[in-house]
Design an enzyme around this catalytic site. Structure first.
Site: not given
Ligand code: GLN
Length: 207
Positions: A49-51, A81, A138-139, A179, A181
């Site tokens: 997700g987004e940390s 991630c 993903i990023r 990921h 999942e």
């Molecule tokens: N770039 C995201 C972060 O800093 C992580 C990306 C992801 O979980 N797919 O949290």
């Protein structure tokens, strides 16, 4: 323990995909959003997700300290991630004020693969698994450095990021920059569920 109870931190991110993957391996998977729910699980997954958002929500939901305490006490945990970022003891490039839960003696660089390749797929060789693992990034972060107690499980095999560490384990804490999942290949979840089953902290409750 045949059916371990494994929580998925449900503050933000791809929670449902992890729940499904854990159930596939026979775990009793449930979403964790409150300290009382965290107290009941034998293992915990922190999703992608987004940390920065996830850690803010963990503070707001009064979960940050309980998470730190349980992981310090030996709760098996797996982060993918953003989950890897949360489990890192150190960040090379934190957002201003960004904290982590910690548990892995690693330094992680967020969004490490650069703008051109924000998202990509690549095969990685994963220690202990037969055949390459098809990894979706993903990023994604990578692990910039790891302490002596950390086992490297996977590295990027070619391209500009060849050799970068993308999966690690320290005791019963596991993390991948990618990921699993999101693909049909659920071997990493199987590995984690087995780790929870074998964990002394949890199997003691069965006796
Ligand atoms: N770039 C995201 C972060 O800093 C992580 C990306 C992801 O979980 N797919 O949290």
């Amino acid at each position: 323990m045949s059916r371990p109870r494994i929580g998925v931190l449900g503050l933000q991110g791809d929670v449902r995909e992890h729940v499904r993957a854990l159930r596939h391996h026979g775990a009793d998977a449930q979403v964790v959003r409150r300290p009382a729910e965290l107290a009941e699980v034998d293992g915990l997954v922190i999703p992608g997700g987004e940390s920065t958002t996830m850690i803010k929500l963990a503070v707001a939901f009064e979960l940050l300290e309980p998470l730190r305490e349980r992981i310090r006490a030996g709760l098996p945990a797996y982060g993918s991630c953003a989950g890897m970022i949360l489990l890192a003891d150190r960040l090379a490039n934190p957002a201003p004020g960004q904290e982590t839960v910690g548990g892995l003696d690693i330094t992680v660089r967020r969004n490490a693969f650069g703008r051109q390749v924000q998202s990509f797929e690549a095969p990685v060789d994963f220690t202990g698994m037969a055949g390459p693992f098809h990894a979706v990034f993903i990023r994604a972060p990578w692990v910039e450095s790891a302490g002596a107690a950390v086992t490297v499980l996977a590295r990027v095999s070619d391209g500009p990021a060849a050799g970068r560490i993308v999966a690690v384990r320290q005791g019963c804490v596991l993390a991948t920059a990618f990921h699993p999942e999101l693909t049909g290949d659920l071997r990493v979840h199987g590995f984690f569920v087995d780790l929870v089953r074998a964990s002394p902290a949890t199997s003691a409750q069965e006796e």
